[in-house]
Design a protein around this motif. Structure first.
Motif, PDB file in Angstrom:
ATOM      1  N   GLY B 150       0.802  -1.223   0.000  1.00 15.01           N
ATOM      2  CA  GLY B 150       0.000   0.000   0.000  1.00 15.01           C
ATOM      3  C   GLY B 150       0.835   1.272   0.000  1.00 15.01           C
ATOM      4  N   ALA B 151       2.153   1.124  -0.030  1.00 15.38           N
ATOM      5  CA  ALA B 151       3.046   2.295   0.015  1.00 15.38           C
ATOM      6  C   ALA B 151       2.668   3.226   1.164  1.00 15.38           C
ATOM      7  N   SER B 152       2.488   2.629   2.359  1.00 12.84           N
ATOM      8  CA  SER B 152       2.088   3.416   3.529  1.00 12.84           C
ATOM      9  C   SER B 152       3.180   4.388   3.926  1.00 12.84           C
ATOM     10  N   LYS B 153       2.776   5.506   4.405  1.00 13.80           N
ATOM     11  CA  LYS B 153       3.746   6.499   4.866  1.00 13.80           C
ATOM     12  C   LYS B 153       4.011   6.271   6.361  1.00 13.80           C
ATOM     13  N   VAL B 154       4.716   5.168   6.616  1.00 15.35           N
ATOM     14  CA  VAL B 154       5.125   4.846   7.985  1.00 15.35           C
ATOM     15  C   VAL B 154       6.648   4.834   8.024  1.00 15.35           C
ATOM     16  N   ALA B 155       7.212   5.050   9.200  1.00 19.59           N
ATOM     17  CA  ALA B 155       8.668   5.132   9.287  1.00 19.59           C
ATOM     18  C   ALA B 155       9.179   4.550  10.598  1.00 19.59           C
ATOM     19  N   LEU B 156      10.372   3.936  10.471  1.00 21.87           N
ATOM     20  CA  LEU B 156      11.106   3.484  11.657  1.00 21.87           C
ATOM     21  C   LEU B 156      12.281   4.436  11.820  1.00 21.87           C
ATOM     22  N   LEU B 157      12.490   4.960  13.026  1.00 22.09           N
ATOM     23  CA  LEU B 157      13.546   5.945  13.220  1.00 22.09           C
ATOM     24  C   LEU B 157      14.746   5.344  13.966  1.00 22.09           C
ATOM     25  N   GLY B 158      15.932   5.731  13.512  1.00 22.05           N
ATOM     26  CA  GLY B 158      17.156   5.379  14.252  1.00 22.05           C
ATOM     27  C   GLY B 158      17.291   6.279  15.470  1.00 22.05           C
ATOM     28  N   GLN B 159      18.109   5.855  16.411  1.00 29.63           N
ATOM     29  CA  GLN B 159      18.255   6.567  17.694  1.00 29.63           C
ATOM     30  C   GLN B 159      18.732   8.008  17.512  1.00 29.63           C
ATOM     31  N   THR B 160      19.654   8.219  16.577  1.00 29.50           N
ATOM     32  CA  THR B 160      20.205   9.564  16.380  1.00 29.50           C
ATOM     33  C   THR B 160      19.113  10.521  15.886  1.00 29.50           C
ATOM     34  N   VAL B 161      18.273  10.002  14.987  1.00 28.80           N
ATOM     35  CA  VAL B 161      17.187  10.830  14.439  1.00 28.80           C
ATOM     36  C   VAL B 161      16.218  11.201  15.554  1.00 28.80           C
ATOM     37  N   VAL B 162      15.878  10.205  16.388  1.00 26.60           N
ATOM     38  CA  VAL B 162      14.953  10.453  17.492  1.00 26.60           C
ATOM     39  C   VAL B 162      15.517  11.546  18.401  1.00 26.60           C
ATOM     40  N   LYS B 163      16.812  11.398  18.731  1.00 31.30           N
ATOM     41  CA  LYS B 163      17.429  12.341  19.650  1.00 31.30           C
ATOM     42  C   LYS B 163      17.386  13.764  19.102  1.00 31.30           C
ATOM     43  N   ASN B 164      17.650  13.897  17.793  1.00 33.57           N
ATOM     44  CA  ASN B 164      17.732  15.228  17.219  1.00 33.57           C
ATOM     45  C   ASN B 164      16.379  15.847  16.892  1.00 33.57           C
ATOM     46  N   LEU B 165      15.400  14.975  16.682  1.00 36.05           N
ATOM     47  CA  LEU B 165      14.096  15.490  16.285  1.00 36.05           C
ATOM     48  C   LEU B 165      13.185  15.695  17.492  1.00 36.05           C
ATOM     49  N   PHE B 166      13.299  14.781  18.440  1.00 34.09           N
ATOM     50  CA  PHE B 166      12.347  14.821  19.559  1.00 34.09           C
ATOM     51  C   PHE B 166      13.003  15.227  20.871  1.00 34.09           C
ATOM     52  N   GLY B 167      14.317  15.117  20.963  1.00 30.23           N
ATOM     53  CA  GLY B 167      14.978  15.414  22.231  1.00 30.23           C
ATOM     54  C   GLY B 167      14.727  14.296  23.221  1.00 30.23           C
ATOM     55  N   GLU B 168      15.039  14.580  24.484  1.00 34.26           N
ATOM     56  CA  GLU B 168      14.907  13.544  25.510  1.00 34.26           C
ATOM     57  C   GLU B 168      13.475  13.492  26.024  1.00 34.26           C
ATOM     58  N   GLY B 169      13.068  12.288  26.399  1.00 32.11           N
ATOM     59  CA  GLY B 169      11.818  12.124  27.159  1.00 32.11           C
ATOM     60  C   GLY B 169      10.527  12.263  26.380  1.00 32.11           C
ATOM     61  N   VAL B 170      10.600  12.354  25.064  1.00 28.66           N
ATOM     62  CA  VAL B 170       9.359  12.423  24.288  1.00 28.66           C
ATOM     63  C   VAL B 170       9.127  11.085  23.608  1.00 28.66           C
ATOM     64  N   ASN B 171       7.923  10.536  23.717  1.00 30.12           N
ATOM     65  CA  ASN B 171       7.633   9.284  23.037  1.00 30.12           C
ATOM     66  C   ASN B 171       7.347   9.562  21.569  1.00 30.12           C
ATOM     67  N   ALA B 172       8.260   9.135  20.715  1.00 32.03           N
ATOM     68  CA  ALA B 172       8.151   9.454  19.293  1.00 32.03           C
ATOM     69  C   ALA B 172       7.137   8.559  18.583  1.00 32.03           C
ATOM     70  N   VAL B 173       6.935   7.340  19.113  1.00 33.99           N
ATOM     71  CA  VAL B 173       6.046   6.399  18.429  1.00 33.99           C
ATOM     72  C   VAL B 173       4.621   6.983  18.396  1.00 33.99           C
ATOM     73  N   GLY B 174       4.020   6.985  17.208  1.00 33.75           N
ATOM     74  CA  GLY B 174       2.685   7.515  17.049  1.00 33.75           C
ATOM     75  C   GLY B 174       2.673   8.965  16.571  1.00 33.75           C
ATOM     76  N   GLN B 175       3.820   9.633  16.678  1.00 31.76           N
ATOM     77  CA  GLN B 175       3.897  11.022  16.210  1.00 31.76           C
ATOM     78  C   GLN B 175       3.992  11.049  14.691  1.00 31.76           C
ATOM     79  N   THR B 176       3.693  12.165  14.148  1.00 30.89           N
ATOM     80  CA  THR B 176       3.810  12.306  12.699  1.00 30.89           C
ATOM     81  C   THR B 176       4.941  13.273  12.390  1.00 30.89           C
ATOM     82  N   ILE B 177       5.898  12.799  11.564  1.00 32.75           N
ATOM     83  CA  ILE B 177       6.999  13.670  11.150  1.00 32.75           C
ATOM     84  C   ILE B 177       6.814  13.961   9.673  1.00 32.75           C
ATOM     85  N   ARG B 178       7.556  14.956   9.200  1.00 30.74           N
ATOM     86  CA  ARG B 178       7.455  15.273   7.775  1.00 30.74           C
ATOM     87  C   ARG B 178       8.803  15.004   7.114  1.00 30.74           C
TER      88      ARG B 178
END
Lengths: 264, 406
Positions: B150-178
């Protein structure tokens, strides 16, 4: 001890068992560059078991060379040498070491003790090179030898803490510790005062009484007069070989020396 | 003479000339220390490379388009054959040695979340890519084949990306990034893989379905490479040959012609990297070994001096009945004592240097028992080897010459 059997002239050595030292046609030549020096020229000599022999001669007469060959420290150029029944020239290096270790004792003019090593360890040295002894026994034997030469109180002294006479006593203790048949002394009193010299000669006479053959090199006539036989070397030959019917006794001479010393 | 007696003589003789003994020992200390430190650095580098190669995945085979060498000219990868999903299907159908297989596409993209910006690599691959690389989400889940289809727009993030995009203590799963301004739902966070074989950060990555990346982000149909996993380590050569055969057939390349694609297996990469670090270890160790050699020459030199100085002592010992062998052993034991203690201090120093390099400098250093043993045995052997000649010289002295020596 008036009847101490110091062997004197008259008691024929040949009448006894085989001589301890038997030398025939012994020659030794050194090559010093172009010059060939004949240190010994066909020497024939027998020394009987239990003799006390003094060897003298001018320097270069061959007496030291002769002693070194008797001591298995140097090899002759030619001739035969039988020591206590063994033909020395047929022995290997290791067998010569064994001869020096078991049959011979050496006393040198310059003592030749190991410096920075106690008197006891110096005396133990010949025992360390035999494998049939236990360290505890070595210790006892070395102590006994030091007591016999009158140094029982100084066993842990180093050579530089001892007088010349005392150092020579350590050397004598070392020479006798393995119960040798022959002790070779090369000018043992050369570096000592009169009193020490006589004391050292006394020790040799004591060992001789116990049956050890002593050969002593000296150029001092009064030292030679303690021996029962005098052999003189000149130019590599024996020029005199005579018995001394009445050798001096060190104990008597020391007794004479004592009052004189007290006056002085 | 007893060994204990020989040892005492040796120790006394060394204690008599403390500075000289120490300086002689120093040659061995430096040599052994250097050998141990260098072996540790070499083995550490090797271990690091092995870990990073293992992090590639299990039994990985990669196919790159291009990379053949027509004549002596090497064409740039990606300029020739195009690997498509049809090739993937063909290989999947025919190559029995292959367990997992995916085409991959990579694009560098700007990623945004709530005012945070991060530039990273977006990988498009089938879900089994994670099995190939032995990579699991630590939070959330991976996507499945239905997302792929279905060419879903879902993504798995590496740790470095999570750290730089969300910072500490934010649950990234379920969020929408662009990603390139397209909204992607974060369905999982990947476990950390650390540094790769070439020092790159393997966690600076986003993984999304292949079809999504190809259609929505790149706009291409051909894969940048194929990544596969063989059924077992032993099957790697077989699987690699099967892929080669299938691709030759599909691209009409004769068996003797050079193909315009390149197949790389993990084994090959490991071997190449292994030989590099092996070469480095040998090089470093031989330089260290040379310093051990110099130390040995130092021992020989000082032992020759010692024999000359103690010629008279040797004479005395020979006169009281020492055999040549006794004298030989005496000096040999002395030489070996120098090298033994030098080796002992050298081991301590080398181990200290290794610890320093790893803790303060952050180098990958691996101190192994075998390198300590090697260095130690070498130092003892150095003592025997370089002590032999002086000791034999002493043993061969003539008793009377030695006694008369002034």
């Amino acid at each position: 001890m008036t009847d101490a059997p110091i062997r004197a002239a008259g008691s024929s050595p040949g009448a006894q068992s085989a001589p301890i030292v038997s030398v025939r046609n012994l020659t030794k030549t050194y090559k010093m560059g172009e010059v060939t020096v004949e240190a010994l020229r066909k020497v024939d000599l027998d020394i009987a078991r239990g003799e006390f022999v003094a060897i003298s001669g001018a320097s270069g007469s061959g007496k030291s060379t002769f002693m070194n060959i008797l001591g298995c420290l140097d090899a002759p150029t030619g001739g035969k040498y039988v020591l206590d029944g063994r033909e020395v020239e047929s022995l290997s290096r290791d067998e010569l070491s064994l001869m020096r270790n078991r049959k011979l004792g050496f006393v040198f003019q310059s003592f030749n003790l190991l410096s920075r090593t106690t008197a006891l360890e110096n005396v133990e040295l010949p025992l360390l090179y035999r494998k049939d002894t236990r360290p505890a026994d070595n210790h006892e034997k070395a102590l006994a030898a030091l007591r016999a030469v009158g140094l029982g109180e100084r066993v842990h002294h180093h050579p530089n803490q001892l007088s010349g006479g005392q150092q020579q006593r350590v050397a004598i203790a070392r020479s006798m510790v393995n119960d040798p048949v022959l002790i070779l002394a090369d000018e043992p009193t050369g570096n000592l005062d009169t009193r020490s010299s006589i004391e050292i000669i006394g020790l040799f006479q004591g060992l001789n009484v116990k049956g050890i053959t002593i050969v002593l090199v000296t150029h001092e006539p009064d030292i030679a007069s303690y021996a029962g036989r005098l052999i003189v070397f000149r130019d590599g030959n024996v020029v005199r070989d005579e018995r001394n019917p009445s050798p001096l006794r060190a104990s008597d001479e020391l007794a004479k020396l004592n009052p004189a010393e007290k006056i002085a | 003479m007893r060994m204990s007696a020989l040892l005492i003589i040796a120790l006394r003789s060394l204690a008599r000339n403390k500075l000289r003994s120490f300086l002689t020992m120093l040659g061995i200390i430096i040599g052994v220390g250097a050998v141990i430190a260098m072996l540790s650095v070499g083995q550490g580098a090797k271990a690091m490379v092995q870990t990073s190669i293992a992090s590639l995945g299990t039994n990985v085979i990669t196919v790159f388009p291009g990379g053949g060498s027509p004549g002596s000219v090497r064409t740039e990868a990606g300029t020739t054959s195009r690997l498509t999903e049809d090739d993937v299907e063909a290989i999947r159908r025919e190559a029995e040695g292959i367990r997992y297989l995916t085409p991959t596409a990579r694009v560098s993209a700007q990623v945004k979340f709530a005012g945070q910006n991060w530039r990273t690599s977006v990988y498009g691959a089938y879900p089994e890519y994670l099995q190939i690389r032995n990579w699991n989400p630590v939070e959330g889940v991976s996507y499945g084949m239905s997302d792929e289809r279905g060419a879903s727009k879902v993504a798995l993030l590496g740790q470095t990306v999570v750290k730089n995009l969300f910072g500490e203590g934010v649950n990234a799963v379920g969020q929408t990034i662009r990603i390139k301004n397209l909204p992607f739902r974060v369905i999982g966070i990947l476990e950390s893989k650390g540094q790769g074989s070439f020092g790159q950060d393997q966690d600076d990555i986003i993984i999304a379905p292949y079809s999504t990346v190809q259609k929505k982000l790149i706009g291409a149909t051909y894969a940048q490479n194929l990544t596969a996993s063989a059924v077992s380590e032993d099957a790697i050569p077989e699987a690699s040959a099967q892929i080669d055969e299938i691709l030759r057939r599909r691209f009409h390349i004769g068996p003797s012609d050079t193909p315009d694609y390149t197949i790389r297996t993990q084994t090959e990469i490991a071997q190449a990297a292994g030989s590099v670090s092996q070469t480095m270890t040998v090089l470093l160790s031989s330089i260290a070994g040379i310093s051990l050699l110099v130390g040995g020459i130092g021992i020989m030199n000082i032992m020759l001096v010692s024999v000359t100085e103690r010629t008279r002592e040797i004479g005395i010992r020979l006169a009281v009945g020492a055999k040549g062998r006794d004298i030989l052993l005496q000096f040999l034991v002395e030489a070996v004592t120098i090298s033994f203690f030098g080796g002992l201090i050298g081991v301590a120093l080398g181990a200290g240097a290794s610890t320093f390099l790893s803790s303060v400098q952050g180098w990958a250093v691996k101190l192994s028992l075998s390198s300590i043993l090697i260095a130690f045995i070498f130092s003892a052997a150095t003592g025997i080897f370089f002590g032999w000649y002086p000791a034999r010289k002493a043993a061969r002295l003539n008793p009377i010459d030695a006694l008369r020596y002034e």
